[in-house]
Design a protein around this motif. Sequence first.
Motif, short mmCIF file in Angstrom:
data_model
loop_
_atom_site.label_atom_id
_atom_site.label_comp_id
_atom_site.label_asym_id
_atom_site.label_seq_id
_atom_site.Cartn_x
_atom_site.Cartn_y
_atom_site.Cartn_z
N ALA A 1 37.98 40.38 39.11
CA ALA A 1 38.87 41.50 39.43
C ALA A 1 40.12 40.98 40.11
N CYS B 1 44.06 47.82 41.15
CA CYS B 1 42.98 46.87 40.84
C CYS B 1 42.69 46.92 39.35
N SER C 1 34.26 50.63 45.91
CA SER C 1 34.93 51.34 44.83
C SER C 1 34.93 52.84 45.08
N GLN D 1 39.64 45.52 36.71
CA GLN D 1 38.30 44.95 36.61
C GLN D 1 38.09 44.38 35.22
N PHE E 1 35.35 48.83 40.82
CA PHE E 1 35.33 47.40 41.11
C PHE E 1 33.90 46.89 41.01
N ASP F 1 30.30 46.16 46.46
CA ASP F 1 31.42 46.41 45.56
C ASP F 1 31.47 47.86 45.09
#
Length: 621
Positions: free
Chosen positions: A342, A259, A366, A261, A337, A362
């Motif tokens: 993202a 991921c 995360s 961000q 996140f 979120d």
Amino acid sequence: GICHCSWPAHRPSRRKGSALPANRASADPRQRRGTSPRPPAMLQTVARLLLQDDDGAVMDDVVDVSDLHNNTLPYVFSDDQTMSTVDWFYFSVWIVVDLLNMLMSINITRAIFYRFRERPKRKQAQAKGPHDPVSVIVPCYLPNEKHIIHSTIDWICSHVHYEGEVTLHVVYNTQRSMPAEEERLHNIHGKWHGALSRRVFVHKCEQSSSKAENLNFVVGNILLPEVERYVAIFDADHHPDPDCLSTLMGHLLLNDLDCVQGSTYIRNRRWADHAPRRPADAPPAGCGCCGAWCRSVYDFVSQVVGWGLANFIDAEFFVTYFVWMPAIELIGRTGFFGGSVALWKYRSLAQSSFSTAVQTEDIDYSARAVLAKTRIRFCPEAKSGELSPANLRAFWRQRQRWAIGWDQVSIRYFHSISAAGLNCREKAGLYYVFPGRWIACSVGIVAGIIHPIIAAVYAGYPWGPYLNAALIYGFSFYILSTTMTFFQMVYHHPVRDWPFIIIFYFAGPIYVMWQAVLVSTSLCRIVSGRDSGWVVTKRAGGDVSDLVVPGGTPKLGPRTPTGEKTMQMDGIALSRFMSPTREDSVASRLDEAEFDAPPPKAANNGFLASGNGSSKYSQML
């Protein structure tokens, strides 16, 4: 020092030129422990002016200025080279402050260096690819975001560039029937839209009451594991920069992440973006001229508050995303996140679901992802603009919800961090990011509020070598972090935005107090069990309901594109209105756009509701 922490009783005065008392005249500093230093020159001058007689001479029968100062300050600190108990305590506090300041300052510098070194490599990764298809998810709540969702759809399909294929999924929920707005969304479902000709699918999530449920529905029921590879998430009010998606992809491919961000800024920062939006012929509040004057003053104050709030939040976002978060990533060896802006690998995103039991789904996601060794990193250069809260009340509710969400996650996973299969540095980093917020807030109060007060009260006080060294040491690292922050400001922001960033940065004590209030309120609500419930943030520029005159025909005020004040519209057309000078209002071009004919399999499909969404999306593909 401690034994003298009391206000002294009446002390005998002495006349000018008389000898000091024996206890004051002693040359041994250890016998004078607890006496306060002489006051600064300014205080002496003011005191002498107040004690002058009519001829301008200082009266002889008054208390000595030093004695006057001694009667004003408690005997807390020692004034010699010997450290008292209070001195040692204050010195210990400053050691903690200096260590945290050093940790952040060094990592701020490191993060900037690493980003500049990585920039050409990221651009090469963007150009090289592979440019695999990306599904963009935009969760939406109606009716709160009905006036901004169409603008976001139009923006993503017309301005956000990416070499590969992009499919847009708009998932919404509503607590009441809205046939007109749902019909309007139905008209763009399954069609190719925008200047970049991107496919748009609209999904209604039945029985949903949160963003978490909307995301779970699309990720779990709509997107196909055998087809999807990458998923990007943007909020309904976000307008990503043209290179945002490609920058996220380049960073993800370069570092082989799960991921990435990006960062957020406020896009409605102009003065005109916060002008009052009511019909020109709306009746004034009150009666007569007084009512019109009061309404004008109210509109002006509201515009000032909205404009100032938007620029303050924008400065806060810049310092947060470009300075603090990259440094926190280096300290904790992970990012997190943030709910929007993202890019995820689909298989990593689908490993878990978003929780509906916390205020910030979120951050909770995360925490679980990082504990499962998911690789998340920040990329501030991938930017997206959002709308500021509509007013101070909406701003307070938003920040209170964020604070409660962070504290809920910090408490929930406090013991899970120590039991996770991470190394010591990674565990220490997670403790720094989550429960460490409370320590950082306390340190900020000491450094930004308590010490300036003590320094002002004990102006001119000889702190001694240890305390002086600690203060100079901490100040040097503060200079380093300030220099790096302003370097980022000059590099990334135009000159017109500099004043707000500078004001925000040097208004640190006020910001620390604000954060302390939020954390204190959050913890009180959690302890008392009042941390449930969720209030949707009302956005500035998103509500045009005040353009409708109650009991009359909907009309547009002086903010119309043509300047006409009596443009007749029905309710649906009114909600589609867009001023060409306002990016954050609804895109009327959606009503005039000519869509390509959808493929035969998608021609008769309606909304994708719970239960049958996956099969219909399969047929469209």
